[in-house]
Design an enzyme around this catalytic site. Structure first.
Site, mmCIF file in Angstrom:
data_model
loop_
_atom_site.group_PDB
_atom_site.id
_atom_site.type_symbol
_atom_site.label_atom_id
_atom_site.label_comp_id
_atom_site.label_asym_id
_atom_site.label_seq_id
_atom_site.Cartn_x
_atom_site.Cartn_y
_atom_site.Cartn_z
ATOM 1 N N THR A 514 1.823 -0.899 3.545
ATOM 2 C CA THR A 514 2.108 -1.880 4.599
ATOM 3 C C THR A 514 1.020 -2.955 4.629
ATOM 4 O OG1 THR A 514 3.340 -0.165 5.744
ATOM 5 C CG2 THR A 514 2.744 -2.029 7.073
ATOM 6 N N HIS A 515 0.245 -3.045 3.557
ATOM 7 C CA HIS A 515 -0.878 -3.981 3.553
ATOM 8 C C HIS A 515 -0.468 -5.374 3.100
ATOM 9 C CE1 HIS A 515 -3.215 -0.003 2.871
ATOM 10 N NE2 HIS A 515 -2.711 -0.098 4.089
ATOM 11 N N ASN A 516 0.361 -6.021 3.904
ATOM 12 C CA ASN A 516 0.750 -7.405 3.644
ATOM 13 C C ASN A 516 -0.371 -8.314 4.113
ATOM 14 O OD1 ASN A 516 3.257 -5.766 4.816
ATOM 15 N ND2 ASN A 516 3.996 -7.106 3.217
#
Lengths: 587, 406
Positions: A514-516
């Site tokens: 989820t590391h956008n």
């Protein structure tokens, strides 16, 4: 027509980590603060009851604490020549929803980026020459240094109670810690977690290979702790329900455990939940925000005037809100001009799955950040010269969970159902472990965010379009890392291993990370960044934008530690701004 | 313009000084009203502070508390200072009719006239709230207020607090607060059939509202015998000690009242309590670990409780109470423990310690005999020893809690 509400000093958009920290700090200094959060209120005792919190079907499969695509979704494509289509179920990444945001369901890996990460462009060219920079890259130095951020990393770590072992205190190397980390003023507030058997094997094997393993810094904390806000946390029970879940034991750092108990006691703070900010409103000159417009659960539209607007939503939604509000010029890949949406980046995952003959790893005794890592191949801690890529990865042996529905690894080639599958699950469950590499992703001209020309949300506003794929540089890096992981896995004594290489094109379906990051980046030049070094909008000086949307490119680490540090860094700047409003950096 | 203001200020000097005295009295009165926790009973859920209308549950029926704001028609707007002092000291209204001792005048009678006046001054500073309270909620024969004449004759002795000259000033300050305004005995002293305190068992614990207000004498099995003065102060200040957390009705007392009191008063209370009562009855022998109910209880504890309270009952400071040696666990009457398991509980939050940790309800998934087993196990492990609890006790309390809306 929106109904106008009485003015507030500060409006905070989104009540996750960044929003709750800023709300607490500003409300306690006497300002009138209102936070507007599109999801529901969430409280440990009522929402993460010990009897119902570990419900894998409800949370991990049915995404109970995540954003519903009906609320907001994106369209996605791999490159500008394709037509983007809406994501109808979250897969590759999982945005949070409700008070606490993604800080409710994160794993708790809390890193500081390395000193070189902040000046990566300059550093790489200095050491290797221009030739090492990948084609079409937008790699930029950060407008802040590690040294600038050190006190703020420290503040966030002490608020979150992070468990870990320092590797470098004031320049003096500490045995057992990460020898590559930047100098820190003091050790972590709590000692490292207790590691499992796989981590013992990994530590031994990596040490024998001349590498430098250390316990991963963890927001699933090891001992009871009370933070500077007076909020208390309990030791982690290693139940294995972190990512995708709220913690019922007050053990994982989250806004709920670390900030909200103090925040809700502030008389000048108010939270409005189930209310979505649709726009930051601008004065006629376009240089000042007048507040925000939001829509409540009943579809009623309200205007909340405020002197200061703090955009604290999830990184992707910060970018969309700026685009919808007309703050900053949208990025256009055809001309290379414009800034909002520029430098979207993500992360790579690769590694090696190791199958043992007799081991008993007990994967269910797990925690989101339980694990041992090494940074020998991260950032520029190794000679990139022979490899022809930029970037790196942290390599880890970890168990985040051994949950029954979704954790049943089997060797490649096993049937996906039936008696052979069941037999393989039974044989493999206790005997398999993984060595993984979480790698950086650089920024590129053709990886970006913009408003979709076709698809709209229920309020009639365009969806945001994501154009992203892994580039050759990332493929090379991730696959080289996979081989390093495999060496370690074999040295651990695995009977067989399976190398997991980076799949191209990037696919939005399987969960990855989820590391956008990026899209509203900080920089020193308004032509190539949305925010100045204090996270203040170049164009609208009473708007500050928090979160990983500010990262110029992504590093080989989880982002939350840096997001927290930037929040406290910006808070100090906001306090200066309040004394003398206006741009904090002159152009 | 400035000179006009200066002149007005000069003119105002006389009355302003008097006002200032009143201000000090009202400020002192506010502190005293806080110590008396008046707001708790005189505020309806969701209602304006001190405007009354709270249904106080007594064994004889619910009593609706009156409006203490200075509203002429529905509050104490027409009350004089003497009227108020008489209510506090004698339990009688301005017209002479009797108040019910649910209003703890048997304690407030000890309050000095000066302090009663200060509280009155403070109440006069509140904004008047018009709130009609139905004061006729008690069933016959308790609805006959005149009957209180007899009650008073039997159980009530008016009299101001008399310090014990042989004791320290601190002890006497504590005694004044506990026996008077603090009315600690109203919850913590057993009642007789007429709802009057059993004076010979002062502060030795009492069942109230489906909880146990525990023994707060120096008794070492069920009371404060093993608590230091400092721990009692910490408990009153923040609802927490190293090993325990306040929940249930005491949570409200701490949040409304004791957490806002000066440290010196809390220490005086602690000093007084530590000098009350005797050693109490010796602890019984613990049930053997092999007892079938203990074995069931241990299995339930391991699955359900140990993640927070730890398998050795040590708990986690500030979050999950220690069960080993916990006085609530060892009370003769296990109601509080059973109540917490059935309905869950939320502990105190204060500005200094804002986390207000909560335990969820487990009543929905543990049946009566399971609750009885785990309670029995907790009461007889890690050095604890107390009588076995039967499923019937749990069934009765579950029924009462369920009819009370829990």
């Amino acid at each position: 027509m929106a109904r106008r509400l009485p003015r507030k000093d500060v409006v905070v958009v989104g009540l996750g980590w960044t929003g709750s920290i800023l709300a607490l700090e500003l409300a306690s200094s006497g300002l009138d603060v209102v936070a507007i959060e599109r999801g529901p209120w969430r409280d440990t005792a009522s929402d993460f009851n010990i009897g119902t919190a570990p419900d894998e079907l409800r949370y991990a499969v049915r995404h109970d604490v995540f954003l519903r695509p009906k609320q907001e979704t994106l369209t996605m494509r791999n490159n500008p020549s394709q037509a983007a289509l809406p994501i109808r179920k979250w897969g590759s990444f999982l945005p949070g929803n409700g008070v606490g945001g993604a800080g409710v369901h994160w794993n708790g890996q809390t890193w500081r980026f390395l000193p070189d990460d902040f000046r990566i462009r300059t550093h790489m060219i200095e050491r290797y020459g221009e030739g090492i920079m990948p084609e079409g890259n937008h790699i930029q130095d950060w407008p802040v240094s590690y040294e600038d951020l050190e006190p703020y990393y420290d503040r966030f770590e002490y608020v979150a109670g992070i468990s870990g072992k320092a590797g470098n205190i004031k320049g003096s190397k500490q045995p057992g810690g990460n020898p590559f980390e930047g100098a820190r003023e003091r050790d972590y507030p709590t000692p490292p977690m207790t590691q499992g058997y796989a981590q013992t094997l990994f530590t031994k094997a990596a040490g024998d290979l001349g590498l430098h393993p250390f316990p991963r810094p963890s927001a699933n904390i090891s001992v009871a702790y009370t933070n500077p806000y007076g909020c208390s946390m309990a030791p982690c029970t290693y139940c294995g329900f972190c990512e995708r879940f709220g913690c019922s034991n007050y053990s994982k750092a989250s806004p709920q455990t670390c900030v909200l108990p103090a925040l809700i006691r502030e008389p000048s703070f108010e939270a409005r939940t189930d209310s979505e900010v649709t726009k930051v409103n601008l004065a006629k000159d376009g240089k000042t925000a007048t507040g925000v417009t939001y829509v409540d659960l009943n579809g009623e539209e309200w205007e909340q005037p405020a002197d200061l607007v703090l955009v604290c939503a999830y990184s992707l939604f910060n970018v969309r809100l700026l685009l919808l509000s007309g703050i900053g010029k949208p990025y256009d890949p055809a001309t290379g001009e414009g800034v909002v949406g520029r430098n979207y980046a993500y992360q790579t995952g690769s590694g090696s799955t190791a199958f043992f003959e007799d081991a008993k790893f007990n994967p269910f005794a797990a925690a989101g950040s339980l694990g041992v890592a090494l940074d020998d191949y991260n950032s520029d801690n190794f000679d990139h010269g022979p490899h022809g890529f930029v970037g790196g990865a942290s390599i880890t042996s970890a168990y985040t969970n051994g949950r029954p529905i979704q954790y049943h690894p089997v060797p490649r080639g096993t049937p996906t159902w039936g008696s052979q599958w069941k037999k393989a699950v039974k044989e493999t469950y206790q005997r398999v472990t993984n060595v993984g590499a979480q790698g950086s992703v650089m920024s590129y001209r053709n990886n970006y965010l913009d408003l979709d020309p076709t698809y709209k949300d229920p309020l009639g506003r365009p969806l945001m379009r994501m154009t992203f794929d892994y580039q050759d540089n990332e493929k090379k890096m991730a696959n080289w890392m996979a081989d390093r992981c495999d060496e370690i896995a074999k040295a651990m004594g695995a009977k067989t291993t399976q190398v997991n290489r980076l799949n191209v094109p990037w696919n939005v379906v399987p969960y990855q990370t989820t590391h956008n990051t990026g899209g509203a980046i900080m920089g020193s030049d308004p032509k190539t960044s949305v925010l100045n070094r204090y996270l203040q909008s170049w164009d609208v000086s009473n708007v500050f934008v928090m979160g990983a949307s500010a990262f110029p490119q992504n590093a080989g680490y989880n982002p939350t530690g840096t997001v927290g540090a930037l929040t406290y860094w910006s808070l100090d700047a906001i306090k200066k701004y309040l004394k003398s409003p206006g741009p904090l950096v002159q152009t | 313009m400035r000179s006009v203001i200066a002149l007005m200020a000069l003119i105002a000097v006389g009355p302003a000084l008097a006002e200032q005295d009143n201000y000090i009295d009202a400020q002192r009165g506010k502190a005293l009203a806080t110590a008396g926790d008046c707001i708790a009973c005189h505020t309806a859920p969701g209602g304006k502070p001190f405007a009354g209308g709270f249904a106080l549950q007594t064994p004889f029926g619910a009593i609706m508390t009156p409006n203490l704001t200075p509203d002429d028609a529905t509050g104490i707007g027409r009350w004089s200072k003497d009227n108020f002092a008489r209510a506090m000291h004698e339990g009688r209204r301005p017209d002479g009719t009797y108040l019910y001792p649910a209003f703890p005048y048997p304690y407030y009678t000890k309050v000095t006239r000066q302090d009663a006046d200060a509280i009155y001054d403070y109440l006069r500073t509140l904004a008047p709230v018009s709130n009609v309270v139905n004061r006729r909620t008690l069933p016959f024969p308790f609805s006959i207020r005149t009957s209180m004449w007899g009650w008073n004759a039997l159980f009530f002795t008016p009299g101001y607090f008399a310090p014990e000259p042989a004791r320290s000033e601190e002890f006497n300050r504590g005694a004044y607060l506990v026996e008077g305004l603090g009315h600690c005995g109203a919850c913590h002293t057993p009642l007789n059939a007429f709802g009057a305190n059993k004076a010979d068992r002062y502060l030795q614990g009492n069942a109230i509202d489906n909880w146990i207000a525990p023994n707060i004498t120096n008794d070492s099995q069920a009371g404060l015998g093993k608590w230091s003065v400092e721990e009692i102060v910490q408990y009153l200040k923040n609802g927490q000690t190293r090993t325990s957390l306040a929940s249930g009705p005491m949570k409200d007392v701490i949040e409304n009242s004791t957490s806002k009191m000066p440290d010196a008063d809390l220490k005086a209370i602690a000093v007084y309590l530590k000098e009350r009562g005797a050693a109490g009855s010796p602890a019984p022998a613990p049930l053997p670990a092999g007892d079938p109910q203990m074995q069931v209880g241990q299995a339930i504890f391991t699955d359900t409780c140990s993640a927070c309270h730890a398998s050795n009952g040590s708990g986690v400071e500030r979050l999950f109470p220690r069960l080993a040696g916990n006085a609530i666990v060892k009370q003769d009457d296990a109601s509080s423990l059973v109540h917490i398991i059935l309905t869950g509980a939320r502990a105190t939050g204060t500005d200094a310690r804002p986390t207000s940790p909560a335990m969820p309800s487990l009543g929905y998934r543990l049946n009566d005999s399971q609750v009885a087993a785990v309670v029995t196990y907790i009461r007889n492990s890690w050095g604890n020893a107390a009588a076995r609890v039967d499923a019937d006790v749990v069934r009765t309390l579950r029924g009462r809690l369920s009819s009370a809306g829990n």
